[in-house]
Write a protein that holds these residues in place. Structure first.
Motif, PDB file in Angstrom:
ATOM      1  N   VAL A  36     -19.691 -14.766  10.612  1.00 57.86           N
ATOM      2  CA  VAL A  36     -20.177 -16.029  10.424  1.00 57.86           C
ATOM      3  C   VAL A  36     -19.603 -16.973  11.518  1.00 57.86           C
ATOM      4  O   VAL A  36     -20.417 -17.678  12.001  1.00 57.86           O
ATOM      5  N   VAL A 140     -29.311 -18.767  10.567  1.00 55.67           N
ATOM      6  CA  VAL A 140     -28.746 -19.004   8.988  1.00 55.67           C
ATOM      7  C   VAL A 140     -28.979 -17.605   8.398  1.00 55.67           C
ATOM      8  O   VAL A 140     -28.299 -16.768   7.857  1.00 55.67           O
ATOM      9  N   ALA A 144     -26.611 -14.679   7.122  1.00 55.60           N
ATOM     10  CA  ALA A 144     -26.400 -14.381   5.594  1.00 55.60           C
ATOM     11  C   ALA A 144     -26.808 -12.888   5.806  1.00 55.60           C
ATOM     12  O   ALA A 144     -26.044 -12.155   4.988  1.00 55.60           O
ATOM     13  N   THR A 147     -23.633 -10.814   7.035  1.00 55.69           N
ATOM     14  CA  THR A 147     -22.610 -11.098   6.450  1.00 55.69           C
ATOM     15  C   THR A 147     -22.511 -10.175   5.054  1.00 55.69           C
ATOM     16  O   THR A 147     -21.711  -9.409   4.517  1.00 55.69           O
ATOM     17  N   LEU A 148     -23.870 -10.608   4.413  1.00 55.65           N
ATOM     18  CA  LEU A 148     -24.148  -9.756   3.038  1.00 55.65           C
ATOM     19  C   LEU A 148     -24.012  -8.352   2.954  1.00 55.65           C
ATOM     20  O   LEU A 148     -23.595  -7.547   2.324  1.00 55.65           O
ATOM     21  N   CYS A 172     -32.039 -11.102   2.272  1.00 57.69           N
ATOM     22  CA  CYS A 172     -31.960 -11.656   3.536  1.00 57.69           C
ATOM     23  C   CYS A 172     -32.269 -10.806   4.676  1.00 57.69           C
ATOM     24  O   CYS A 172     -32.797 -11.351   5.762  1.00 57.69           O
TER      25      CYS A 172
END
Length: 201
Positions: A36, A140, A144, A147-148, A172
């Motif tokens: 992030v 973004v 996302a 990270t996810l 995502c």
């Protein structure tokens, strides 16, 4: 200074991916937080360049190269781990190479990917490719997705939470891939004019 930030976030991407070799919950969460941070740094280096009057065409190209190295590092690493389909990494990489190749032709003619001297002529092309909305949405989306995916494969989650994270992560991933292709197509279509002199010759 802005170029140093670009180099730093590229190195941090390598570090974040390397951390995934240690299969502990804490390391994976740390890698997710680092991800992030380095995606946010992509916006920060542009702000620093404008603030310090360091913005230039060469700097913009360097920034795009940094973006490409970062995203390909994640997609290829995830594919090598078996976390995402290989075609995702291949498609995103191929799109990046093609788009950057045509942008190099535009750069020879004094045009850039974004800004006042953007190579994009049509309003729709400018909206999809170079607008802050489009670039922000893609940033973004990558943050996302990356990270996810990392969190979904972190050890130690309850099965139900792990399933939820996986559903969100793959949603995502595929949304980001679609946006990647949609943002790349206008560049390829509008860049055809740069090939005309070579065909005529």
């Amino acid at each position: 200074m802005a170029n140093l930030i670009t180099v730093l976030r590229t190195l941090l991407a390598f570090l974040a991916v390397a951390m995934l070799r240690w299969h502990t919950w804490e390391i994976y969460v740390g890698a997710a937080v680092l991800t992030v941070l380095l995606i946010w740094m992509d916006a920060w280096d542009g702000w620093v360049a404008r603030r310090r009057n360091e913005a230039s065409k060469a700097g913009a190209v360097f920034d795009i190269l940094g973006d490409r190295v970062v995203e390909m590092t994640y997609w290829i690493a995830f594919a090598s781990f078996g976390w995402i389909p290989v075609w995702v990494a291949v498609l995103v990489s191929a799109r990046g190479i093609l788009v950057d190749g045509f942008r190099a032709l535009a750069f020879e003619r004094g045009l850039t990917a974004f800004g006042a001297t953007s190579m994009m002529r049509s309003r729709l092309g400018a909206l999809l490719v170079s607008s802050r909305l489009s670039r922000g949405a893609y940033g973004v989306g990558k943050a996302a997705a990356f990270t996810l995916i990392i969190l979904a494969f972190a050890p130690g989650w309850q099965p139900s939470l792990k399933t939820t994270l996986a559903v969100l992560a793959y949603g995502c991933v595929y949304a980001t891939v679609i946006l990647c292709v949609v943002r790349g197509l206008p560049v390829l279509l509008e860049a055809r004019r740069f090939l005309a002199p070579e065909r005529a010759g």
